[in-house]
Design a protein around this motif. Structure first.
Motif, PDB file in Angstrom:
ATOM      1  N   GLU A   1       0.843  -1.193   0.000  1.00 52.43           N
ATOM      2  CA  GLU A   1       0.000   0.000   0.000  1.00 52.43           C
ATOM      3  C   GLU A   1       0.880   1.245   0.000  1.00 52.43           C
ATOM      4  OE1 GLU A   1      -1.764  -2.879   3.122  1.00 52.43           O
ATOM      5  OE2 GLU A   1       0.190  -2.053   2.666  1.00 52.43           O
ATOM      6  N   VAL A   2       0.332   2.317  -0.549  1.00 56.89           N
ATOM      7  CA  VAL A   2       1.025   3.604  -0.576  1.00 56.89           C
ATOM      8  C   VAL A   2       0.234   4.563   0.302  1.00 56.89           C
ATOM      9  CG1 VAL A   2       1.805   5.508  -2.035  1.00 56.89           C
ATOM     10  CG2 VAL A   2       1.865   3.157  -2.914  1.00 56.89           C
ATOM     11  N   PHE A   3       0.925   5.197   1.246  1.00 55.21           N
ATOM     12  CA  PHE A   3       0.305   6.182   2.124  1.00 55.21           C
ATOM     13  C   PHE A   3       0.926   7.541   1.827  1.00 55.21           C
ATOM     14  CE2 PHE A   3      -0.133   2.182   4.330  1.00 55.21           C
ATOM     15  CZ  PHE A   3      -1.409   2.250   4.869  1.00 55.21           C
ATOM     16  N   VAL A   4       0.079   8.550   1.700  1.00 53.87           N
ATOM     17  CA  VAL A   4       0.541   9.924   1.528  1.00 53.87           C
ATOM     18  C   VAL A   4       0.004  10.725   2.702  1.00 53.87           C
ATOM     19  CG1 VAL A   4       0.401  12.003   0.098  1.00 53.87           C
ATOM     20  CG2 VAL A   4       0.613   9.758  -0.980  1.00 53.87           C
ATOM     21  N   ALA A   5       0.888  11.461   3.359  1.00 50.79           N
ATOM     22  CA  ALA A   5       0.485  12.317   4.476  1.00 50.79           C
ATOM     23  C   ALA A   5       0.766  13.765   4.095  1.00 50.79           C
ATOM     24  CB  ALA A   5       1.251  11.959   5.738  1.00 50.79           C
ATOM     25  N   GLY A   6      -0.009  14.653   4.650  1.00 46.32           N
ATOM     26  CA  GLY A   6       0.185  16.068   4.361  1.00 46.32           C
ATOM     27  C   GLY A   6      -0.545  16.926   5.367  1.00 46.32           C
ATOM     28  N   TRP A   7      -0.749  18.163   4.997  1.00 47.55           N
ATOM     29  CA  TRP A   7      -1.352  19.130   5.899  1.00 47.55           C
ATOM     30  C   TRP A   7      -2.297  20.022   5.116  1.00 47.55           C
ATOM     31  CZ3 TRP A   7       3.419  19.097   3.842  1.00 47.55           C
ATOM     32  CH2 TRP A   7       3.773  20.181   3.057  1.00 47.55           C
ATOM     33  N   SER A   8      -3.120  20.737   5.842  1.00 52.47           N
ATOM     34  CA  SER A   8      -4.058  21.671   5.241  1.00 52.47           C
ATOM     35  C   SER A   8      -3.662  23.078   5.645  1.00 52.47           C
ATOM     36  CB  SER A   8      -5.476  21.376   5.720  1.00 52.47           C
ATOM     37  OG  SER A   8      -6.384  22.283   5.155  1.00 52.47           O
ATOM     38  N   ASN A   9      -3.505  23.938   4.678  1.00 56.70           N
ATOM     39  CA  ASN A   9      -3.118  25.323   4.957  1.00 56.70           C
ATOM     40  C   ASN A   9      -4.200  26.031   5.746  1.00 56.70           C
ATOM     41  OD1 ASN A   9      -0.709  25.132   3.602  1.00 56.70           O
ATOM     42  ND2 ASN A   9      -1.581  25.804   1.665  1.00 56.70           N
ATOM     43  N   GLY A  10      -3.826  26.566   6.901  1.00 60.02           N
ATOM     44  CA  GLY A  10      -4.724  27.392   7.685  1.00 60.02           C
ATOM     45  C   GLY A  10      -5.762  26.649   8.496  1.00 60.02           C
TER      46      GLY A  10
ATOM     47  N   LYS B   1      -4.727   6.642   1.742  1.00 64.49           N
ATOM     48  CA  LYS B   1      -4.238   5.283   1.530  1.00 64.49           C
ATOM     49  C   LYS B   1      -4.627   4.816   0.130  1.00 64.49           C
ATOM     50  CE  LYS B   1      -4.638   0.544   3.271  1.00 64.49           C
ATOM     51  NZ  LYS B   1      -5.366  -0.337   4.208  1.00 64.49           N
ATOM     52  N   MET B   2      -3.628   4.270  -0.589  1.00 63.35           N
ATOM     53  CA  MET B   2      -3.852   3.731  -1.926  1.00 63.35           C
ATOM     54  C   MET B   2      -3.343   2.299  -1.978  1.00 63.35           C
ATOM     55  SD  MET B   2      -2.411   7.067  -3.865  1.00 63.35           S
ATOM     56  CE  MET B   2      -1.569   7.683  -2.422  1.00 63.35           C
ATOM     57  N   ASN B   3      -3.884   1.504  -2.890  1.00 60.68           N
ATOM     58  CA  ASN B   3      -3.341   0.161  -3.058  1.00 60.68           C
ATOM     59  C   ASN B   3      -2.051   0.245  -3.881  1.00 60.68           C
ATOM     60  OD1 ASN B   3      -4.013   0.221  -5.831  1.00 60.68           O
ATOM     61  ND2 ASN B   3      -5.885  -0.952  -5.531  1.00 60.68           N
ATOM     62  N   SER B   4      -1.430  -0.879  -4.163  1.00 60.57           N
ATOM     63  CA  SER B   4      -0.129  -0.878  -4.849  1.00 60.57           C
ATOM     64  C   SER B   4      -0.209  -0.370  -6.281  1.00 60.57           C
ATOM     65  CB  SER B   4       0.480  -2.278  -4.834  1.00 60.57           C
ATOM     66  OG  SER B   4      -0.353  -3.174  -5.552  1.00 60.57           O
ATOM     67  N   LEU B   5      -1.418  -0.252  -6.839  1.00 66.52           N
ATOM     68  CA  LEU B   5      -1.591   0.285  -8.189  1.00 66.52           C
ATOM     69  C   LEU B   5      -2.018   1.751  -8.166  1.00 66.52           C
ATOM     70  CD1 LEU B   5      -3.305  -2.783  -9.886  1.00 66.52           C
ATOM     71  CD2 LEU B   5      -0.881  -2.126  -9.905  1.00 66.52           C
ATOM     72  N   GLY B   6      -2.161   2.316  -6.961  1.00 69.46           N
ATOM     73  CA  GLY B   6      -2.466   3.729  -6.818  1.00 69.46           C
ATOM     74  C   GLY B   6      -3.928   4.069  -6.619  1.00 69.46           C
ATOM     75  N   ALA B   7      -4.834   3.099  -6.664  1.00 66.74           N
ATOM     76  CA  ALA B   7      -6.256   3.385  -6.441  1.00 66.74           C
ATOM     77  C   ALA B   7      -6.486   3.626  -4.948  1.00 66.74           C
ATOM     78  CB  ALA B   7      -7.117   2.225  -6.926  1.00 66.74           C
ATOM     79  N   THR B   8      -7.277   4.639  -4.617  1.00 63.13           N
ATOM     80  CA  THR B   8      -7.550   4.917  -3.209  1.00 63.13           C
ATOM     81  C   THR B   8      -8.352   3.777  -2.596  1.00 63.13           C
ATOM     82  OG1 THR B   8      -9.475   6.231  -3.850  1.00 63.13           O
ATOM     83  CG2 THR B   8      -7.454   7.434  -3.369  1.00 63.13           C
ATOM     84  N   ASP B   9      -8.117   3.540  -1.319  1.00 63.53           N
ATOM     85  CA  ASP B   9      -8.781   2.477  -0.576  1.00 63.53           C
ATOM     86  C   ASP B   9     -10.012   3.067   0.097  1.00 63.53           C
ATOM     87  OD1 ASP B   9      -9.660   0.581   1.240  1.00 63.53           O
ATOM     88  OD2 ASP B   9      -7.663   0.158   2.035  1.00 63.53           O
ATOM     89  N   PRO B  10     -11.217   2.788  -0.438  1.00 67.32           N
ATOM     90  CA  PRO B  10     -12.428   3.412   0.112  1.00 67.32           C
ATOM     91  C   PRO B  10     -12.747   2.983   1.544  1.00 67.32           C
ATOM     92  CG  PRO B  10     -13.008   1.750  -1.515  1.00 67.32           C
ATOM     93  CD  PRO B  10     -11.507   1.893  -1.544  1.00 67.32           C
ATOM     94  N   SER B  11     -12.123   1.898   2.037  1.00 65.61           N
ATOM     95  CA  SER B  11     -12.379   1.464   3.410  1.00 65.61           C
ATOM     96  C   SER B  11     -11.568   2.253   4.431  1.00 65.61           C
ATOM     97  CB  SER B  11     -12.071  -0.030   3.563  1.00 65.61           C
ATOM     98  OG  SER B  11     -10.676  -0.263   3.470  1.00 65.61           O
ATOM     99  N   PHE B  12     -10.652   3.095   3.954  1.00 62.55           N
ATOM    100  CA  PHE B  12      -9.801   3.879   4.845  1.00 62.55           C
ATOM    101  C   PHE B  12     -10.383   5.278   4.987  1.00 62.55           C
ATOM    102  CE2 PHE B  12      -6.163   6.669   5.700  1.00 62.55           C
ATOM    103  CZ  PHE B  12      -5.591   6.021   6.776  1.00 62.55           C
ATOM    104  N   GLY B  13     -10.698   5.675   6.218  1.00 59.15           N
ATOM    105  CA  GLY B  13     -11.231   7.014   6.469  1.00 59.15           C
ATOM    106  C   GLY B  13     -12.500   7.261   5.677  1.00 59.15           C
ATOM    107  N   SER B  14     -12.571   8.406   5.025  1.00 61.97           N
ATOM    108  CA  SER B  14     -13.701   8.763   4.181  1.00 61.97           C
ATOM    109  C   SER B  14     -13.228   8.757   2.736  1.00 61.97           C
ATOM    110  CB  SER B  14     -14.225  10.141   4.575  1.00 61.97           C
ATOM    111  OG  SER B  14     -15.237  10.552   3.691  1.00 61.97           O
ATOM    112  N   SER B  15     -13.609   7.750   1.990  1.00 62.06           N
ATOM    113  CA  SER B  15     -13.229   7.610   0.570  1.00 62.06           C
ATOM    114  C   SER B  15     -11.718   7.540   0.372  1.00 62.06           C
ATOM    115  CB  SER B  15     -13.823   8.750  -0.259  1.00 62.06           C
ATOM    116  OG  SER B  15     -15.222   8.749  -0.160  1.00 62.06           O
ATOM    117  N   GLY B  16     -11.017   6.902   1.308  1.00 63.19           N
ATOM    118  CA  GLY B  16      -9.581   6.698   1.151  1.00 63.19           C
ATOM    119  C   GLY B  16      -8.704   7.692   1.861  1.00 63.19           C
ATOM    120  N   SER B  17      -9.284   8.676   2.540  1.00 62.98           N
ATOM    121  CA  SER B  17      -8.493   9.700   3.215  1.00 62.98           C
ATOM    122  C   SER B  17      -9.080   9.998   4.585  1.00 62.98           C
ATOM    123  CB  SER B  17      -8.462  10.978   2.363  1.00 62.98           C
ATOM    124  OG  SER B  17      -7.520  11.892   2.864  1.00 62.98           O
ATOM    125  N   ALA B  18      -8.201  10.239   5.549  1.00 64.17           N
ATOM    126  CA  ALA B  18      -8.635  10.613   6.892  1.00 64.17           C
ATOM    127  C   ALA B  18      -7.871  11.857   7.306  1.00 64.17           C
ATOM    128  CB  ALA B  18      -8.363   9.480   7.878  1.00 64.17           C
TER     129      ALA B  18
END
Length: 188
Positions: A141-150, A158-175
């Motif tokens: 799996e590929v995880f990308v972390a970041g921040w929100s300005n302000g 969270k994405m699978n090994s082919l880059g598709a987001t994992d809908p079971s993680f957070g809300s539609s692949g992102s938390a």
């Protein structure tokens, strides 16, 4: 190679050293035409590795006519470079995840949700979010972390090994999580 901001380094299992960063292509720097992501490969003795890309180098932009800023690069267990970049085009910021093959060039199997087949894709990180780092899970799996300005929050996609987001993680692949600096703590 004239790197700006930060340079990133990784070592493939073969010993090949990969260095990547944001670079300019001329001394009369025009960010709209002279900024690109540059990748350089070295042997474990420090020489240019001509078996990578074109004469040991490659350069690219996620979107034609844009200003890319490389935020992170990591080498996965297969020796491929995975990069996170902020791309500025027409005053709009977008986040890209790119995977390059072991010997350079786009890894076309890394498609994201769109299926474009070009080894890079825009990540839906939300308004004012910037990708900061990439990591890998035990199953590729590929995880990308970041921040929100302000907004005072951090997020993980969270994405699978082919880059598709994992809908079971957070809300539609992102938390996202408030840091407590500009809001309450806890997941959103």
């Amino acid at each position: 190679l004239s790197l700006h901001a930060r340079a990133f380094i990784g070592v493939q299992a073969s010993g090949r050293i990969i260095v990547a960063g944001t670079s300019t292509t001329s001394n009369s720097w025009d960010p709209l035409t002279d900024t690109q992501i540059e990748v350089l490969a070295l042997t474990n003795s420090g020489s240019i590795d001509a078996g990578f890309g074109t004469a040991g180098r490659e350069h690219f932009v996620p979107t034609a006519g844009s200003i890319p800023i490389l935020n992170d690069m990591q080498i996965d267990s297969s020796g491929r470079s995975v990069m996170v970049a902020t791309d500025i085009a027409g005053g709009t910021f977008s986040e890209w995840v790119m995977r390059r093959s072991v010997n350079g060039g786009a890894d076309t199997s890394f498609d994201g949700d769109s299926g474009a087949g070009n080894g890079s894709f825009q990540v839906r990180m939300g308004l004012s979010r910037q990708g900061g780092s990439v990591a890998f899970g035990s199953s590729g799996e590929v995880f990308v972390a970041g921040w929100s300005n302000g907004a005072g929050d951090v997020f993980v996609t969270k994405m699978n090994s082919l880059g598709a987001t994992d809908p079971s993680f957070g809300s539609s692949g992102s938390a996202s999580y408030f840091t407590g600096l500009q809001g309450s703590s806890g997941p959103t």
